[in-house]
Design a protein around this motif. Sequence first.
Motif, mmCIF file in Angstrom:
data_model
loop_
_atom_site.group_PDB
_atom_site.id
_atom_site.type_symbol
_atom_site.label_atom_id
_atom_site.label_comp_id
_atom_site.label_asym_id
_atom_site.label_seq_id
_atom_site.Cartn_x
_atom_site.Cartn_y
_atom_site.Cartn_z
ATOM 1 N N ASP A 131 0.816 -1.216 0.000
ATOM 2 C CA ASP A 131 0.000 0.000 0.000
ATOM 3 C C ASP A 131 0.850 1.266 0.000
ATOM 4 O OD1 ASP A 131 -2.521 -1.020 -0.355
ATOM 5 O OD2 ASP A 131 -3.029 -1.045 1.766
ATOM 6 N N LEU A 156 0.758 4.001 -2.972
ATOM 7 C CA LEU A 156 0.531 5.435 -2.743
ATOM 8 C C LEU A 156 1.653 6.285 -3.347
ATOM 9 C CD1 LEU A 156 -0.742 5.376 0.948
ATOM 10 C CD2 LEU A 156 -2.083 6.015 -1.068
ATOM 11 N N VAL A 194 -0.502 6.812 -6.690
ATOM 12 C CA VAL A 194 -1.487 7.804 -6.254
ATOM 13 C C VAL A 194 -0.885 9.206 -6.220
ATOM 14 C CG1 VAL A 194 -3.053 8.512 -4.407
ATOM 15 C CG2 VAL A 194 -2.826 6.085 -4.978
ATOM 16 N N LEU A 215 -7.230 10.039 -6.329
ATOM 17 C CA LEU A 215 -7.018 10.074 -4.885
ATOM 18 C C LEU A 215 -8.045 9.251 -4.116
ATOM 19 C CD1 LEU A 215 -5.284 11.279 -2.630
ATOM 20 C CD2 LEU A 215 -6.866 13.202 -2.564
ATOM 21 N N THR A 248 -6.930 5.662 -2.395
ATOM 22 C CA THR A 248 -6.721 5.596 -0.943
ATOM 23 C C THR A 248 -7.650 4.602 -0.244
ATOM 24 O OG1 THR A 248 -8.157 7.523 -0.628
ATOM 25 C CG2 THR A 248 -5.774 7.928 -0.732
#
Length: 135
Positions: free
Chosen positions: A92, A96, A100, A107, A111
Motif C-alpha cells: 500500500d 501510494l 497515487v 485520490l 486511498t
Amino acid sequence: MGVEMTGARRWAAGAAALYVLWGLLHMGLGVSMVIGDLADGTPETELAAESLLFFICVTVLGAQAIFVAVAMNRVNSRLGYWLNVAVLGVIDVAFLVFLVVPGHVDLIGGTAGPVIWLLATVCATMAFRREPVST
C-alpha cells in the motif's frame, strides 16, 4: 449458549473482516483487469505484459490477505499479524508513492485500500496488545 467474545477476540475479528475486505477489493480489481487485458489475446508490448503481471500479483496478494485473515488474524496469530501488517503495508505504501501521489490513480479510489489496511492494522494491533497468541 454462545461463547463470550473477549475484547481481544472482537478486535481480532474486526481486523480479519477488514483484511478480508482489503483482499476482496484487490482480487476483484485484479481479476477484472486480467480478464480485460487478456480479452484481446496475449500482450504484444512489454508495457502491456508488465501491466498484466501487476494485476496478476494484485489478485494473488488479495487472495493471500484473505487466507491470512481467515486462518491467522481471526485467532490473533503473531505470524498472521506480521504477514498482513508488513506485506500489505509495503504494497500500500508503494502504491501510494508510485501511483497515487503522481496522479496515475485518482485520490479517492487510490486511498480506499490503504485506509482499509490502516483500519485493519489498528484493530489487529489492539487485539495483539491485549492478548497475543504465540503461534
